[in-house]
Design an enzyme around this catalytic site. Structure first.
Site: not given
Length: 379
Positions: A139, A193, A196, A199, A203, A219, A246, A249, A253
């Site tokens: 990052d 996924c 589904c 998420c 949220c 977000c 947070c 999500c 899952c």
């Protein structure tokens, strides 16, 4: 430059060295992310990056690793689990008088942990090459780390935009090592996924505007970490008691039922951040904040933004005279903080008039029930 003749053997060694350094998985890919450029451009054009100007500052360089380190031929992508034992998800989320800190931030700053390990991995590879240029990233540069991880076979992109893995869910950090050696590459995993959309529907703020697309401006992680100014008033009630990041999500899952617990001591929760009382956190002086968050990712938001987030959570808590007094005690310290304190006091007084006992929205109650049913044992 000269390379070892047996690149296949070197690749196997790199993966073994990575595991010895604490990475749960090591994958390798080339630098071609050209399919990501139109998606990145569309996301930026819609202003979904909010105030994160650095997302747009370097243009399409984020999708061109070879421009970050000229000569780069491969990206070594790694993942490291961070889910701590006794994470106390449900305990904290269902008690609105406690502050919820995203589980990744409970321990030591992961940037430092992963970067040091990647540096050691690069040094180890260099010992076996006549010459090697490498550069680690966590990052820390304009780089699309998630598409790189997917291309390197570490998982697939979930509809929440995070990388998912069959054996680990999404509870892991990513890091990259750019190198100028043409190693064999790994095959991507298929997307799993299916239909589904848990998420998207879970949220709290509706930030996942469509599968694989997150509007950061909505977000809670962005609002509590990246946003420097006032949190939009309409979103404050939706934040509940989430004061730094947070995990909703991820918590909902189904693949995270297979999440693996970390064995890294650096990611163990700091006691003072593990299910902390909002009133106690709000009383911290700046000196206390700096001392407690030393070596933590939390420190970078600063004391007043930390208090801003807590004030919102206190405004969302049930009526409590002690909370009201705590809010009033910090008035006049900072203009940004005052705005959120005033809002929180208004919410508390309204709640007192209504004598509300349980202020958790139904959505949060459903999430807590799902957490209690679906998380790995001991999480």
């Amino acid at each position: 430059m000269s390379h070892p003749l047996d690149l296949v053997a070197l690749t196997e060694n790199i993966k073994q060295w990575g595991r010895e350094l604490g990475f749960q998985q090591v994958g390798i890919c080339d630098t071609d992310l050209s399919p990501e450029e139109p998606r990145l451009q569309a996301w930026l054009k819609k202003q979904y990056h909010g105030e994160m100007a650095w997302m747009a500052r370097h243009g399409m360089m984020r999708a061109r690793p070879h421009e970050l380190l000229p000569g780069t031929l491969r990206v070594i992508s790694v993942r490291m689990n961070y889910l701590p034992a006794k994470a106390a998800f449900a305990t904290t989320l269902k008690n609105p008088r406690l502050g919820y800190v995203s589980r990744y931030a409970l321990g030591r700053d992961y940037h430092k942990v992963l970067r040091q390990r990647l540096k050691r991995l690069g040094d180890r590879i260099r010992e076996h090459c006549i010459a090697l240029n490498y550069r680690p990233f966590v990052d820390s540069a304009p780089l699309l780390e998630r598409p790189l991880a997917v291309k390197a076979g570490l998982g697939w992109t979930g509809k929440h935009s995070l990388v998912l893995n069959r054996e680990a869910g999404s509870w892991f950090f990513l890091g990259e090592l750019l190198i100028d050696v043409p190693l064999p590459v790994d095959a991507p995993q298929p997307e799993q996924c299916g239909r589904c959309v848990a998420c998207l529907t879970t949220c709290p703020t509706g930030a996942i505007v469509e599968p694989y697309v997150v509007d950061a401006r909505r977000c809670i992680s962005y609002l509590t970490i990246e946003l420097e100014g006032a949190i939009p008033e309409a979103l404050r009630p939706l934040m509940g008691n989430r004061i730094y990041g947070c995990d909703d999500c991820q918590l909902i899952c189904p693949w995270n039922r297979y999440g693996q617990l970390t064995d890294e001591d650096d990611f163990s929760p700091r006691r003072v951040l593990h299910a902390p009382e909002l009133i106690a956190l709000f009383a911290w002086s700046e000196a206390t904040f700096l001392r407690v968050t030393e070596g933590s990712a939390i420190r970078r938001i600063g004391h007043f933004r930390w208090l801003r987030n807590i004030a919102v959570a206190m405004g969302n808590a049930p009526w409590d005279q002690a909370i009201l007094h705590a809010l009033q005690s910090r008035q006049g310290e900072n203009a940004l903080l005052d705005e959120h304190i005033t809002w929180a006091i208004t919410q508390q007084l309204a709640r007192r008039r209504a004598l509300a006992v349980d202020v958790q929205p139904p959505q949060q109650k459903r999430l807590v029930r799902a957490i209690e049913k679906g998380l790995p044992r001991d999480a």
